[in-house]
Structure formats: C-alpha cells, structure tokens
Scaffold this motif. Structure first.
Motif, PDB file in Angstrom:
ATOM      1  N   PRO A 161       3.299   9.359   2.625  1.00 48.44           N
ATOM      2  CA  PRO A 161       2.085   8.600   2.943  1.00 48.44           C
ATOM      3  C   PRO A 161       1.234   8.301   1.700  1.00 48.44           C
ATOM      4  O   PRO A 161       0.675   7.215   1.582  1.00 48.44           O
ATOM      5  CB  PRO A 161       1.317   9.507   3.906  1.00 48.44           C
ATOM      6  CG  PRO A 161       2.340  10.420   4.472  1.00 48.44           C
ATOM      7  CD  PRO A 161       3.360  10.616   3.389  1.00 48.44           C
ATOM      8  N   ALA A 162       1.159   9.252   0.783  1.00 51.84           N
ATOM      9  CA  ALA A 162       0.357   9.030  -0.430  1.00 51.84           C
ATOM     10  C   ALA A 162       0.915   7.869  -1.243  1.00 51.84           C
ATOM     11  O   ALA A 162       0.150   7.024  -1.736  1.00 51.84           O
ATOM     12  CB  ALA A 162       0.322  10.300  -1.269  1.00 51.84           C
ATOM     13  N   MET A 163       2.219   7.821  -1.368  1.00 52.73           N
ATOM     14  CA  MET A 163       2.833   6.728  -2.130  1.00 52.73           C
ATOM     15  C   MET A 163       2.625   5.386  -1.437  1.00 52.73           C
ATOM     16  O   MET A 163       2.341   4.380  -2.092  1.00 52.73           O
ATOM     17  CB  MET A 163       4.317   7.012  -2.334  1.00 52.73           C
ATOM     18  CG  MET A 163       4.589   8.190  -3.243  1.00 52.73           C
ATOM     19  SD  MET A 163       6.351   8.502  -3.439  1.00 52.73           S
ATOM     20  CE  MET A 163       6.797   7.074  -4.440  1.00 52.73           C
ATOM     21  N   ILE A 164       2.758   5.376  -0.133  1.00 57.24           N
ATOM     22  CA  ILE A 164       2.593   4.127   0.615  1.00 57.24           C
ATOM     23  C   ILE A 164       1.142   3.659   0.565  1.00 57.24           C
ATOM     24  O   ILE A 164       0.869   2.480   0.296  1.00 57.24           O
ATOM     25  CB  ILE A 164       3.093   4.294   2.055  1.00 57.24           C
ATOM     26  CG1 ILE A 164       4.619   4.452   2.039  1.00 57.24           C
ATOM     27  CG2 ILE A 164       2.667   3.126   2.931  1.00 57.24           C
ATOM     28  CD1 ILE A 164       5.231   4.894   3.339  1.00 57.24           C
ATOM     29  N   PHE A 165       0.186   4.568   0.792  1.00 55.67           N
ATOM     30  CA  PHE A 165      -1.225   4.189   0.726  1.00 55.67           C
ATOM     31  C   PHE A 165      -1.606   3.729  -0.677  1.00 55.67           C
ATOM     32  O   PHE A 165      -2.363   2.775  -0.832  1.00 55.67           O
ATOM     33  CB  PHE A 165      -2.129   5.334   1.170  1.00 55.67           C
ATOM     34  CG  PHE A 165      -2.173   5.517   2.655  1.00 55.67           C
ATOM     35  CD1 PHE A 165      -2.444   4.457   3.501  1.00 55.67           C
ATOM     36  CD2 PHE A 165      -1.927   6.753   3.211  1.00 55.67           C
ATOM     37  CE1 PHE A 165      -2.480   4.618   4.876  1.00 55.67           C
ATOM     38  CE2 PHE A 165      -1.957   6.937   4.581  1.00 55.67           C
ATOM     39  CZ  PHE A 165      -2.231   5.865   5.416  1.00 55.67           C
ATOM     40  N   SER A 166      -1.091   4.389  -1.696  1.00 59.59           N
ATOM     41  CA  SER A 166      -1.371   3.983  -3.064  1.00 59.59           C
ATOM     42  C   SER A 166      -0.888   2.556  -3.310  1.00 59.59           C
ATOM     43  O   SER A 166      -1.593   1.727  -3.892  1.00 59.59           O
ATOM     44  CB  SER A 166      -0.709   4.940  -4.055  1.00 59.59           C
ATOM     45  OG  SER A 166      -0.877   4.476  -5.366  1.00 59.59           O
ATOM     46  N   ARG A 167       0.302   2.295  -2.846  1.00 58.42           N
ATOM     47  CA  ARG A 167       0.880   0.965  -3.021  1.00 58.42           C
ATOM     48  C   ARG A 167       0.052  -0.092  -2.278  1.00 58.42           C
ATOM     49  O   ARG A 167      -0.218  -1.163  -2.805  1.00 58.42           O
ATOM     50  CB  ARG A 167       2.309   0.987  -2.493  1.00 58.42           C
ATOM     51  CG  ARG A 167       3.113  -0.217  -2.841  1.00 58.42           C
ATOM     52  CD  ARG A 167       4.095   0.151  -3.902  1.00 58.42           C
ATOM     53  NE  ARG A 167       5.046  -0.925  -4.077  1.00 58.42           N
ATOM     54  CZ  ARG A 167       5.747  -1.070  -5.153  1.00 58.42           C
ATOM     55  NH1 ARG A 167       5.652  -0.188  -6.122  1.00 58.42           N
ATOM     56  NH2 ARG A 167       6.576  -2.061  -5.285  1.00 58.42           N
ATOM     57  N   LEU A 168      -0.339   0.226  -1.059  1.00 54.64           N
ATOM     58  CA  LEU A 168      -1.100  -0.725  -0.253  1.00 54.64           C
ATOM     59  C   LEU A 168      -2.533  -0.912  -0.739  1.00 54.64           C
ATOM     60  O   LEU A 168      -3.024  -2.034  -0.841  1.00 54.64           O
ATOM     61  CB  LEU A 168      -1.149  -0.261   1.209  1.00 54.64           C
ATOM     62  CG  LEU A 168       0.108  -0.432   2.032  1.00 54.64           C
ATOM     63  CD1 LEU A 168      -0.046   0.256   3.377  1.00 54.64           C
ATOM     64  CD2 LEU A 168       0.434  -1.901   2.217  1.00 54.64           C
ATOM     65  N   LEU A 169      -3.207   0.219  -1.025  1.00 54.87           N
ATOM     66  CA  LEU A 169      -4.640   0.159  -1.292  1.00 54.87           C
ATOM     67  C   LEU A 169      -5.019   0.119  -2.768  1.00 54.87           C
ATOM     68  O   LEU A 169      -6.075  -0.406  -3.114  1.00 54.87           O
ATOM     69  CB  LEU A 169      -5.330   1.354  -0.629  1.00 54.87           C
ATOM     70  CG  LEU A 169      -5.142   1.453   0.889  1.00 54.87           C
ATOM     71  CD1 LEU A 169      -5.740   2.751   1.404  1.00 54.87           C
ATOM     72  CD2 LEU A 169      -5.733   0.250   1.593  1.00 54.87           C
ATOM     73  N   ILE A 170      -4.196   0.685  -3.632  1.00 58.01           N
ATOM     74  CA  ILE A 170      -4.559   0.759  -5.050  1.00 58.01           C
ATOM     75  C   ILE A 170      -3.894  -0.352  -5.860  1.00 58.01           C
ATOM     76  O   ILE A 170      -4.569  -1.157  -6.492  1.00 58.01           O
ATOM     77  CB  ILE A 170      -4.200   2.140  -5.653  1.00 58.01           C
ATOM     78  CG1 ILE A 170      -4.785   3.273  -4.828  1.00 58.01           C
ATOM     79  CG2 ILE A 170      -4.610   2.222  -7.123  1.00 58.01           C
ATOM     80  CD1 ILE A 170      -6.280   3.323  -4.749  1.00 58.01           C
ATOM     81  N   THR A 171      -2.567  -0.371  -5.838  1.00 60.30           N
ATOM     82  CA  THR A 171      -1.859  -1.338  -6.689  1.00 60.30           C
ATOM     83  C   THR A 171      -1.693  -2.697  -6.036  1.00 60.30           C
ATOM     84  O   THR A 171      -1.549  -3.701  -6.736  1.00 60.30           O
ATOM     85  CB  THR A 171      -0.470  -0.809  -7.091  1.00 60.30           C
ATOM     86  OG1 THR A 171       0.376  -0.779  -5.934  1.00 60.30           O
ATOM     87  CG2 THR A 171      -0.568   0.555  -7.737  1.00 60.30           C
ATOM     88  N   GLY A 172      -1.662  -2.741  -4.700  1.00 64.94           N
ATOM     89  CA  GLY A 172      -1.475  -4.010  -4.011  1.00 64.94           C
ATOM     90  C   GLY A 172      -0.055  -4.538  -4.088  1.00 64.94           C
ATOM     91  O   GLY A 172       0.213  -5.669  -3.687  1.00 64.94           O
ATOM     92  N   GLU A 173       0.844  -3.723  -4.576  1.00 66.92           N
ATOM     93  CA  GLU A 173       2.237  -4.161  -4.683  1.00 66.92           C
ATOM     94  C   GLU A 173       2.914  -4.129  -3.314  1.00 66.92           C
ATOM     95  O   GLU A 173       2.470  -3.436  -2.398  1.00 66.92           O
ATOM     96  CB  GLU A 173       2.993  -3.267  -5.665  1.00 66.92           C
ATOM     97  CG  GLU A 173       2.448  -3.355  -7.080  1.00 66.92           C
ATOM     98  CD  GLU A 173       3.123  -2.367  -8.007  1.00 66.92           C
ATOM     99  OE1 GLU A 173       4.297  -2.610  -8.356  1.00 66.92           O
ATOM    100  OE2 GLU A 173       2.487  -1.362  -8.351  1.00 66.92           O
ATOM    101  N   ALA A 174       4.008  -4.855  -3.214  1.00 66.44           N
ATOM    102  CA  ALA A 174       4.720  -4.984  -1.944  1.00 66.44           C
ATOM    103  C   ALA A 174       5.415  -3.688  -1.546  1.00 66.44           C
ATOM    104  O   ALA A 174       5.875  -2.926  -2.393  1.00 66.44           O
ATOM    105  CB  ALA A 174       5.755  -6.096  -2.045  1.00 66.44           C
ATOM    106  N   LEU A 175       5.475  -3.461  -0.234  1.00 73.32           N
ATOM    107  CA  LEU A 175       6.279  -2.366   0.317  1.00 73.32           C
ATOM    108  C   LEU A 175       7.643  -2.953   0.669  1.00 73.32           C
ATOM    109  O   LEU A 175       8.006  -3.095   1.823  1.00 73.32           O
ATOM    110  CB  LEU A 175       5.614  -1.781   1.570  1.00 73.32           C
ATOM    111  CG  LEU A 175       4.345  -0.994   1.334  1.00 73.32           C
ATOM    112  CD1 LEU A 175       3.695  -0.628   2.647  1.00 73.32           C
ATOM    113  CD2 LEU A 175       4.631   0.247   0.525  1.00 73.32           C
ATOM    114  N   ASP A 176       8.398  -3.276  -0.360  1.00 78.19           N
ATOM    115  CA  ASP A 176       9.684  -3.925  -0.157  1.00 78.19           C
ATOM    116  C   ASP A 176      10.828  -2.917  -0.171  1.00 78.19           C
ATOM    117  O   ASP A 176      10.619  -1.713  -0.373  1.00 78.19           O
ATOM    118  CB  ASP A 176       9.902  -5.016  -1.205  1.00 78.19           C
ATOM    119  CG  ASP A 176       9.787  -4.502  -2.636  1.00 78.19           C
ATOM    120  OD1 ASP A 176       9.747  -3.268  -2.842  1.00 78.19           O
ATOM    121  OD2 ASP A 176       9.727  -5.333  -3.557  1.00 78.19           O
ATOM    122  N   ASP A 177      12.016  -3.402   0.053  1.00 81.62           N
ATOM    123  CA  ASP A 177      13.191  -2.529   0.093  1.00 81.62           C
ATOM    124  C   ASP A 177      13.390  -1.774  -1.217  1.00 81.62           C
ATOM    125  O   ASP A 177      13.786  -0.613  -1.207  1.00 81.62           O
ATOM    126  CB  ASP A 177      14.449  -3.328   0.436  1.00 81.62           C
ATOM    127  CG  ASP A 177      14.478  -3.790   1.880  1.00 81.62           C
ATOM    128  OD1 ASP A 177      13.714  -3.243   2.707  1.00 81.62           O
ATOM    129  OD2 ASP A 177      15.267  -4.707   2.188  1.00 81.62           O
TER     130      ASP A 177
END
Length: 100
Positions: free
Chosen positions: A50-66
């Motif tokens: 969850p920390a990695m996913i939230f960081s990606r979504l909320l901090i870096t804005g990078e895609a949650l891609d494959d």
C-alpha cells in the motif's frame, strides 16, 4: 480521516484488517505449495504494497502500470517475503534483538 473518527475507523478496517486477511491467505497458499516464505511475509506485504501504491498515486503521480506492478512484486516484495530471517523492525516490535 483526521476529522472523522468513524470514517478513520471504517477505512482502517477496510485497508488494514481486510488487507491482513488477504495477505495471510496469499502467504498460506504459497507456503502450502512449498514456496519459501519468511515468518513475516504477510506483514511485509501489508506494510510495503500500500505504501508503494499510495506513493505512486499521491506523491510521484506516475502510472500504476504493469511494469510498476511487476517491479514491485518481483524486485521488492518477493525477495523480502522469502528472506530466511525476520526484518529488524519485526524483531524490535516483538522484543527481540537484531544481533548488533
């Protein structure tokens, strides 16, 4: 969540407690198949994914891609979940020592 105790409790129940059950089931199935799992594998998954996913979504804005999911699982989660020893933070939490 900061202003509503009820909302915070509901979200924590959903995200933490339900996540623990799912992670424990995944780890148990892997263990039953004979795959190596550390004693803290489910905890590692619950803390990091969850920390990695939230960081990606909320901090870096990078895609949650494959590519990200594959990197997260193959390069980070699986190596940590299959290590033979507990992580130091788990030892401290349980009152053990890190040997240093």
């Amino acid at each position: 969540m900061r202003e509503s105790v009820a909302l915070a409790a509901a979200l924590r129940a959903q995200m933490i407690e339900d996540g623990r059950g799912i992670a424990a089931l995944i780890v148990q199935r892997a263990f039953d198949r004979g795959e190596p799992c550390s004693p803290t594998a489910a905890d590692v998954f619950n803390e990091l994914a969850p920390a990695m996913i939230f960081s990606r979504l909320l901090i870096t804005g990078e895609a949650l891609d494959d590519a990200f999911i594959q990197h997260m699982v193959d390069d980070i989660l699986l190596p940590l979940m299959t290590s033979a020893t507990d992580a130091p933070w788990d030892l401290r939490r349980s009152g053990g020592t890190t040997g240093t």
